[in-house]
Scaffold this motif. Structure first.
Motif, short mmCIF file in Angstrom:
data_model
loop_
_atom_site.label_atom_id
_atom_site.label_comp_id
_atom_site.label_asym_id
_atom_site.label_seq_id
_atom_site.Cartn_x
_atom_site.Cartn_y
_atom_site.Cartn_z
N LEU A 77 -6.31 4.25 -2.96
CA LEU A 77 -5.58 3.24 -2.19
C LEU A 77 -6.16 3.07 -0.79
N ALA A 78 -6.64 4.16 -0.20
CA ALA A 78 -7.21 4.08 1.15
C ALA A 78 -8.47 3.22 1.16
N LEU B 168 -9.17 0.80 -0.97
CA LEU B 168 -8.73 -0.59 -1.17
C LEU B 168 -8.23 -1.17 0.14
N LYS B 169 -7.40 -0.41 0.83
CA LYS B 169 -6.83 -0.88 2.09
C LYS B 169 -7.93 -1.18 3.10
N PHE C 169 0.85 -1.19 0.00
CA PHE C 169 0.00 0.00 0.00
C PHE C 169 0.89 1.25 0.00
N ARG C 170 1.74 1.35 -1.00
CA ARG C 170 2.66 2.49 -1.05
C ARG C 170 2.08 3.64 -1.86
N THR D 211 1.86 3.20 -5.61
CA THR D 211 0.75 2.40 -6.14
C THR D 211 -0.47 3.29 -6.34
N GLY D 212 -0.75 4.15 -5.37
CA GLY D 212 -1.87 5.08 -5.50
C GLY D 212 -1.69 6.02 -6.68
N GLU E 108 -7.74 -5.05 4.15
CA GLU E 108 -6.74 -5.19 5.20
C GLU E 108 -7.15 -6.15 6.32
N TRP F 200 -2.49 4.20 -9.89
CA TRP F 200 -3.94 4.07 -10.09
C TRP F 200 -4.53 5.38 -10.59
#
Length: 199
Positions: A85-86, A88-89, A30-31, A34-35, A93, A38
Motif C-alpha cells: 500500500l505504501a 501504491l500511495k 489507503f487503509r 486494503t493493504g 498520491e 492485497w
C-alpha cells in the motif's frame, strides 16, 4: 496517462455519485485493511499466473519490448509480492492531490443542475492546474533496441511452452499497412503450423 473513475446513476442520485467520485481523489482509501487484502490476494494471483505460459507472456512482453519500463508490464511475476500500500500511495498520491481533473457527464440530466452539483463537489476542491504537466521522459515509452533472446520460466506442465517473435513496426499510423501486417502474421502462423505438423 490518466487515472479514471466512473459511475452510473439515476438523475436524482447524481449528487451522491459526484460526491463519491470527488471523495475517491480527495480521500482515497489507503487503509490498513486494503493493504491486508492485497497481502492475502497477491499470493493467489502469483500462483494462478505462474503456471500459465500465455498469461506470463502477456504480462511480461510489454516490459521486455519497452526496455524494462515497469509501468507497462512485469517480467518476474513474483515482483508483485514486493508491492504494498505504501508503494501504491507513493505512486499516485501526488497526482490525486494536485493533478488536473476532467469531468464528463452523459445522460438525461439537466445541464444547469449538473453544473451546480459539480461546483458543489469537484468545485469545492482546492484549485488545480487545467492540465497536468508530466516530464517528457516520464511520459514517453519506447521500443528497446535490445534484440536478444529472452527466456521466461513458468511453473506449469513440462511439455507446455510458447515461442514469441516480436519486432518494432510503424503500426497504428496507416490502416492499409496495419491490415497488410495482420494478413502477413496470419500467413506466417499457417506456415509455421504446417511445418510443425509435417516435420
Amino acid at each position: 496517462d490518466a487515472f479514471t473513475s466512473s459511475g452510473a446513476t439515476k438523475p436524482q442520485d447524481l449528487d451522491r455519485q459526484l460526491k463519491l467520485l470527488a471523495a475517491s481523489i480527495t480521500a482515497p482509501g489507503f487503509r490498513p485493511e486494503t493493504g491486508a487484502q492485497w497481502t492475502n490476494v497477491v499470493t493467489i494471483i502469483i500462483n494462478n499466473l505462474s503456471p500459465n505460459v500465455y498469461a506470463l507472456h502477456e504480462v511480461a512482453l510489454p516490459q521486455i519490448m519497452s526496455g524494462g519500463d515497469g509501468r507497462l508490464g512485469l517480467v518476474d511475476i513474483k515482483d508483485l509480492a514486493k508491492l504494498d500500500l505504501a508503494s501504491l500511495k507513493a505512486a499516485v498520491e501526488g497526482q490525486l492531490k494536485t493533478g488536473a481533473v476532467e469531468i464528463a457527464l452523459v445522460g438525461d440530466v439537466d445541464e444547469a443542475k449538473a453544473i451546480e452539483l459539480v461546483s458543489q463537489t469537484f468545485g469545492a476542491i482546492p484549485k488545480r492546474p487545467l492540465t497536468s504537466k508530466v516530464a517528457a521522459a516520464q511520459a514517453k515509452a519506447s521500443v528497446t533496441t535490445d534484440r536478444s533472446v529472452r527466456t521466461l520460466c513458468h511453473s506449469g506442465k513440462e511439455d507446455l511452452g510458447l515461442v514469441s517473435l516480436n519486432w518494432p513496426t510503424t503500426d497504428d499510423k496507416d490502416t492499409r499497412s496495419d491490415i497488410t501486417r495482420l494478413l502477413l502474421a496470419e500467413i506466417m502462423g499457417l506456415e509455421l503450423t504446417e511445418v510443425l505438423r509435417e516435420q
